[in-house]
Design an enzyme around this catalytic site. Structure first.
Site, mmCIF file in Angstrom:
data_model
loop_
_atom_site.group_PDB
_atom_site.id
_atom_site.type_symbol
_atom_site.label_atom_id
_atom_site.label_comp_id
_atom_site.label_asym_id
_atom_site.label_seq_id
_atom_site.Cartn_x
_atom_site.Cartn_y
_atom_site.Cartn_z
ATOM 1 N N GLY B 71 0.685 -1.309 -0.077
ATOM 2 C CA GLY B 71 0.020 0.076 -0.078
ATOM 3 C C GLY B 71 0.905 1.375 -0.052
ATOM 4 N N THR B 72 1.972 1.197 0.661
ATOM 5 C CA THR B 72 2.697 2.522 0.810
ATOM 6 C C THR B 72 3.376 2.758 -0.600
ATOM 7 O OG1 THR B 72 3.152 2.032 3.165
ATOM 8 C CG2 THR B 72 4.799 3.367 2.044
ATOM 9 N N ASN B 151 -8.743 3.849 8.130
ATOM 10 C CA ASN B 151 -8.049 2.622 8.816
ATOM 11 C C ASN B 151 -8.431 2.811 10.281
ATOM 12 O OD1 ASN B 151 -6.222 4.936 8.039
ATOM 13 N ND2 ASN B 151 -4.880 3.895 9.360
ATOM 14 N N GLN B 179 -8.021 -0.033 2.927
ATOM 15 C CA GLN B 179 -8.845 -0.799 3.780
ATOM 16 C C GLN B 179 -10.348 -1.114 2.987
ATOM 17 O OE1 GLN B 179 -8.383 -1.604 6.881
ATOM 18 N NE2 GLN B 179 -6.259 -0.575 7.095
ATOM 19 N N GLY B 200 -2.120 -6.296 -0.470
ATOM 20 C CA GLY B 200 -2.663 -7.679 -0.414
ATOM 21 C C GLY B 200 -2.926 -8.097 0.823
ATOM 22 N N HIS B 201 -1.983 -7.560 2.010
ATOM 23 C CA HIS B 201 -1.992 -8.223 3.365
ATOM 24 C C HIS B 201 -3.405 -7.413 4.087
ATOM 25 C CE1 HIS B 201 -0.600 -4.720 5.904
ATOM 26 N NE2 HIS B 201 -0.139 -4.423 4.662
ATOM 27 N N THR B 237 12.272 -7.474 -10.605
ATOM 28 C CA THR B 237 11.714 -9.017 -10.805
ATOM 29 C C THR B 237 10.210 -9.228 -10.054
ATOM 30 O OG1 THR B 237 13.702 -9.874 -11.208
ATOM 31 C CG2 THR B 237 11.738 -11.368 -10.629
ATOM 32 N N CYS B 325 0.713 6.173 23.032
ATOM 33 C CA CYS B 325 1.704 5.306 23.664
ATOM 34 C C CYS B 325 1.994 4.023 22.961
ATOM 35 C CB CYS B 325 1.044 5.475 25.039
ATOM 36 S SG CYS B 325 0.373 6.738 25.657
#
Ligand SMILES: Cc1ncc(COP(=O)(O)O)c(C=O)c1O
Ligand SMILES: Cc1ncc(COP(=O)(O)O)c(C=O)c1O
Ligand code: FES
Ligand code: FES
Lengths: 122, 386, 386
Positions: B71-72, B151, B179, B200-201, B237, B325
């Site tokens: 995504g990034t 998200n 998302q 994908g993840h 590749t 935190c």
């Protein structure tokens, strides 16, 4: 992430609560950074006979609060003033680096409470 | 201890059918798709098939899909790729204050290169207003980038309307749909989307693969130089097992989507109503109805998120928080702050995101342990009852 | 038909032990390493362990390893990262004419941004001369990038000497070691290397993961904006299965390296001597001794590479060529041309690269079929016997 000691103090925090007619109360931190600690002291003949805390904060904040109350009980005011944030962190076998600054304020809260005690008993 | 995973917005488990499908490409079929021999031809074919499946999930054409590492990277490619290719047309980009850091930090980078960025505000539900988009447009505007679904709070934006506006004004429209893809119906043609990011993840394919959809005719500058892979848009590749996996995940997502949405919405709505009914001083963050099917975000006043997470973790429940935190940063979630929450309330947020494999029993278990934990932390809080 | 894979420079099969190790991270252990709960903590640990193994393979420290999506990304990050971070120091970069396109095209891109690039020539064996490097250095030189081993002809460059020179002159030294890592001993400290590129799929890890080594203290500009992953050097959720895999592959490579080198050199030297002895009008491309253990490159005069490859493919043998026709470009291999080969001879090249799983029987089979194929193609060639 956290040591076993931190998790122990986090899951079974010692001395949670308030002291109604406390001899000294200290509060540090602010909600912006996510940590507020308040410590209540009962002092007799210059000795800390009881101590309680309330904390809004992360696991580290709660554990350091709990630890400092254990470290200080039965100590003289002078001895209590010797306790540093660093010493609290060490007593917990260390804190994650990111937590060293914002959560490690328990000794500051203690010192604030002692200052308040001095103010009230001038 | 049985563990319960309620953090599907952070990442998702790989679907067992996806693992089974990609295995062949981690073993026998390992060729480089650029090779002319049989080992290469079989992986080239697999990449082509996966491209068609990913395209199909969002109503695109196969040659509008470019595979990336996640995504990034897709966000970077969309924003910088459009910005650099359209420098002569203008230097103004419109986005929102609640985008993921992959968008916000890329915008900051582009600002350093001389681009002007407008960060649109959101309302209390985390919603961008189409009127605000319209008012922000100048004759220098080359790109609008608004996320499909947030998200943290799950709010779904008015994508189709923003896309329509962008098309009228001949401005490129990108949506970070990381998302939403695979979990919510998307059709790039009907939704007027020129560029779309997916990872994908986030929909049951593995980490390390993503894609950018770019409508035919949208010219982008490539960010990574090397071989002529992905029609010169992305050298390197091809990650064949990852690409096969995202293809299979897309196929499954399309097949199971209606059923999954109904299931997750049921869990979500039960969780929301029960928590609000049983735990006082609690608010729901995000939009009451325009929200992702599996996404819930609460703020429990007077307590802090990380200690809540640790307590849930001790009970075997994995969730997340917008508390500063948990991230090691100083400020709590920029999304919650943009929605007008105070620092304190933002610190006390809990995100529960449900997905593949979650059951009603798991929600019931959460409903059982959560009130006690909140009560215990409140009893320790100097803010509570004060 | 049994298939024989002789194209390990293009990509390699994933080692069975690597597949076995990564499986857990495609199934149960799927957490996002940034998450604070138990799913996140277990993958964070796995990423840390993999980093240590990759570092160990090349004699680096774990915090000098940054995971990427592959060799191309690492090359881009090294070159642009150093160039952008050192703009004020100078604008001159030295590389060689035989680098991979991931280097050459990145250099062209940087040339468009105002950097000066020197492309050093090579000798007939594909070797860069240390004196040429020395003579090319100016007071504007900020980076020297010379590949460790060439992907087409296997020639190993005088890396240690170039590194020593670079260090004396206080110039950063990058080596694209994509072909060497895992197959040839490398120690970044002894070899005076500041930055090093590797790609998992070239040493029996899967595609989609790579790494850049950057010596402690070497400052780079990050190319991808987003989260704070990889110590702010490379944003994006970590490809955990890929990272675990490259870690395991690094461990295996270190363990098996001596044995593998001995085995492959045996195959290589047999193949070279037999082919040169039995097929006339044949030349070995690349250095006679300073070459990668499993790498062979011949030119068979009077014939064209693609037709050779197709014939081998029909016999079940996968190999590659520097012929332009295999790549769809117009010119044959820039590497072979830089070594002084004519277009005709470059077109007739055959690359055989051996690795994991290759046996002497396979080499014998190639030795059996190759002479016939070459003879048959020559009999069809208007250049032959003319
Ligand atoms: C909305 C959104 N955009 C972008 C990303 C970045 O994706 P990745 O971490 O896979 O690069 C994420 C997830 O982290 C996300 O939720
Ligand atoms: C020497 C060299 N550098 C860089 C690369 C690029 O690696 P990747 O294709 O994995 O991005 C390759 C292989 O293709 C190579 O052989
Ligand atoms: S409460 Fe923020 S780091 Fe501890
Ligand atoms: S010989 Fe046919 S493309 Fe080159």
């Amino acid at each position: 992430m956290y040591t076993d000691k931190v998790m122990d103090h986090f899951t079974n925090p010692r001395n949670v609560g308030e002291i109604k007619q406390a001899d000294g109360v200290g509060e540090v931190g602010n909600a912006k950074c996510g940590d507020i600690m308040r410590i209540y002291l009962q002092v007799e003949n210059n000795i800390i006979t009881d101590v309680k805390f309330k904390t809004f904060g992360c696991g580290a904040a709660i554990a350091t609060s709990s630890m400092v109350t254990e470290m200080v009980k039965g100590k003289t005011i002078e001895e209590a003033l010797e306790i540093s944030n660093q010493a609290v962190a060490e007593a917990l076998d260390g804190l994650p680096p990111a937590k060293m600054h914002c959560s490690n304020l328990a000794a500051d809260a203690l010192h604030e409470a002692i200052r308040d005690y001095h103010e009230k008993h001038k | 201890m049985k563990r319960i995973y309620f953090d599907h917005s952070a990442t998702t488990p790989v679907h067992p059918e996806v693992v089974a499908t990609m295995m062949e490409y981690l073993t026998d079929k390992f060729g480089n798709p650029s090779s002319v021999h049989s080992f290469g031809r079989e992986t080239r074919k697999a990449v082509d098939e996966a491209r068609a499946k990913v395209a199909d999930l969002i109503g695109a054409e196969p040659n509008e899909i470019f595979f990336t590492s996640g995504g990034t990277e897709s966000d970077n490619l969309a924003l910088k790729g459009i910005a650099y290719a359209n420098r002569k047309k203008g230097n103004h980009i419109i986005t929102s204050a609640i985008e993921h850091h992959a968008i916000l930090h890329t915008c900051e980078y582009l600002a350093n290169q001389g681009f002007q960025i407008t960060y649109l505000p959101v309302d209390q539900y985390g919603m961008v207003s189409v009127d605000d988009v319209r008012n922000a447009i100048t004759d220098q505007t080359i790109l609008i980038s608004i996320m499909f679904a947030n998200n943290e709070v799950g709010t779904i934006q008015p994508i189709r309307e923003i896309g329509k506006l962008a098309r009228e004004k001949k401005i490129f429209f990108h949506t970070d749909a990381t998302q939403a893809v695979g979990h919510y119906p998307i059709n790039v043609k009907e939704d007027n989307i020129d560029l779309l990011t997916m990872a994908g993840h986030k929909f049951n394919a593995p980490k390390g693969v993503g894609a950018l959809y770019a409508r035919r005719g949208v010219r982008l500058e490539s960010l990574q130089q090397g071989g002529a892979h992905e029609r010169n848009m992305r050298a390197g590749t091809e990650n064949v097992p990852g690409i096969v996996a995202i293809g299979k995940a897309a196929e499954i997502a399309k097949r199971d989507m209606n059923e999954q949405i109904a299931h997750l919405q049921g869990l979500r709505d039960k969780l929301i109503s029960q928590v609000l009914a049983t735990i006082p001083h609690t608010q729901l963050n995000g939009h009451p109805t325009q929200r992702m099917p599996g996404s819930v975000n609460f703020s429990f006043h007077f307590i802090e998120g990380e200690s809540l997470l640790l307590n849930l973790d001790l009970k075997g429940i994995a969730a997340s928080s917008g508390s500063a935190c948990t991230s090691g940063s100083l400020d709590p979630s920029h999304v919650l702050l943009a929605m007008g929450l105070t620092h304190e309330v933002a610190h006390g947020s809990l995100r529960i995101t449900m997905g593949l494999g979650n059951t009603e029993e798991e929600v019931d278990y959460l409903l059982e342990v959560l009130p006690e934990i909140v009560a215990r932390l409140r009893s320790m809080s100097p803010l509570y009852g004060a």
